[in-house]
Design an enzyme around this catalytic site. Sequence first.
Site, PDB file in Angstrom:
ATOM      1  N   LYS A 206     -44.044 -59.451  16.188  1.00 55.25           N
ATOM      2  CA  LYS A 206     -45.449 -59.429  15.732  1.00 55.25           C
ATOM      3  C   LYS A 206     -45.883 -60.827  15.275  1.00 55.25           C
ATOM      4  CE  LYS A 206     -48.275 -56.697  12.472  1.00 55.25           C
ATOM      5  NZ  LYS A 206     -48.165 -55.688  11.394  1.00 55.25           N
TER       6      LYS A 206
ATOM      7  N   CYS B 117     -50.395 -53.588  15.523  1.00 54.63           N
ATOM      8  CA  CYS B 117     -51.185 -53.249  14.328  1.00 54.63           C
ATOM      9  C   CYS B 117     -52.180 -54.342  13.920  1.00 54.63           C
ATOM     10  CB  CYS B 117     -50.230 -52.881  13.193  1.00 54.63           C
ATOM     11  SG  CYS B 117     -51.038 -51.858  11.926  1.00 54.63           S
TER      12      CYS B 117
ATOM     13  N   GLU C  44     -45.730 -48.373  15.197  1.00 55.37           N
ATOM     14  CA  GLU C  44     -45.100 -49.507  14.502  1.00 55.37           C
ATOM     15  C   GLU C  44     -44.127 -49.001  13.417  1.00 55.37           C
ATOM     16  OE1 GLU C  44     -47.783 -51.470  11.760  1.00 55.37           O
ATOM     17  OE2 GLU C  44     -46.753 -53.393  11.968  1.00 55.37           O
TER      18      GLU C  44
HETATM   19  N1  LIG Z   1     -49.177 -52.716   9.384  1.00 57.06           N
HETATM   20  C1  LIG Z   1     -50.300 -53.387   9.538  1.00 57.06           C
HETATM   21  O1  LIG Z   1     -50.349 -54.358  10.269  1.00 57.06           O
HETATM   22  C2  LIG Z   1     -51.484 -52.883   8.763  1.00 57.06           C
HETATM   23  C3  LIG Z   1     -52.779 -53.517   9.202  1.00 57.06           C
HETATM   24  C4  LIG Z   1     -53.936 -53.063   8.354  1.00 57.06           C
HETATM   25  O2  LIG Z   1     -53.794 -52.253   7.462  1.00 57.06           O
HETATM   26  C5  LIG Z   1     -55.269 -53.629   8.642  1.00 57.06           C
HETATM   27  O3  LIG Z   1     -55.388 -54.523   9.494  1.00 57.06           O
HETATM   28  O4  LIG Z   1     -56.227 -53.166   8.004  1.00 57.06           O
END
Ligand SMILES: NC(=O)CCC(=O)C(=O)O
Length: 264
Positions: free
Chosen positions: A111, A146, A40
């Site tokens: 996303k 993510c 990502e």
């Molecule tokens: N970039 C993200 O989506 C980080 C997600 C995260 O840190 C978490 O779900 O814990």
Amino acid sequence: MRASLIQIAVDRDESIDSRRQRVAALVREQRGADLVVLPELWPVGAFAYESFEAEAEPLDGPTHDAMAKAASDAGVWLHAGSVVERGHEGRLYNTSLVYSPDGRLVSVYRKIHRFGFDKGEAVMMAAGEDLVTVRLPGTTLGLATCYDLRFPELFRGLVDAGAEVLVVPAGWPERRRAHWTLLARARAVENQAYVLACGTAGTHAGVEQAGHSIVVDPWGEVLVEAGAAEETLTVDLDPAKPSLTREQFPALKDRRLGLDAPRH
Ligand SMILES: NC(=O)CCC(=O)C(=O)O
């Protein structure tokens, strides 16, 4: 089907331009793989919120140009991770880009679940609204990014749309690494699908990244897992395994949809 996950180090002492060139070269080295996956927001860094506005790019921006060429030079399907996209009416999205082996941009996924609660991505970016699957020879990818990993209903929607390989680029922090591994395995077991989860290494914006990219099979077994540093994982997937697992242990058929709400 051979897949390579390139766990890129995103550190503040490397310029975005140099990282783009470096990553394009790494993708070219994967000639012989069928599918290459990147993390990502690797150009800018998933937690570098202060750079999102300045580094946002259109879908045909510099990351697209570099990745389209790298995919065709290597002759691979490329999930190029995500970029900060400047989309409709100047709004920002966290957008994943997927290329065919001839370098065509064949799919984008914006996303759906934005991370940060009351700051960062959650307030700076607009949310995607559409589930996205990508048909490859012999299998179907389901796309997530993510923080999406925490939302099982998204993955079930992808499976209902035919996904057998769930691809999750991420920039996951070290301090929640235990959740990363657990959730990747959970999404694989409950959906009887491969999970290819590709994270970043290094430290940017003061957030140490977890690394530990991981590939899990439809039975929940970890096939390969990276360490904390930059690394490329290569793994052979059996495209028949998701459907075989679903036939041999048909739990997905036992779903009870449309139950009444609880009575109080
Ligand atoms: N970039 C993200 O989506 C980080 C997600 C995260 O840190 C978490 O779900 O814990």
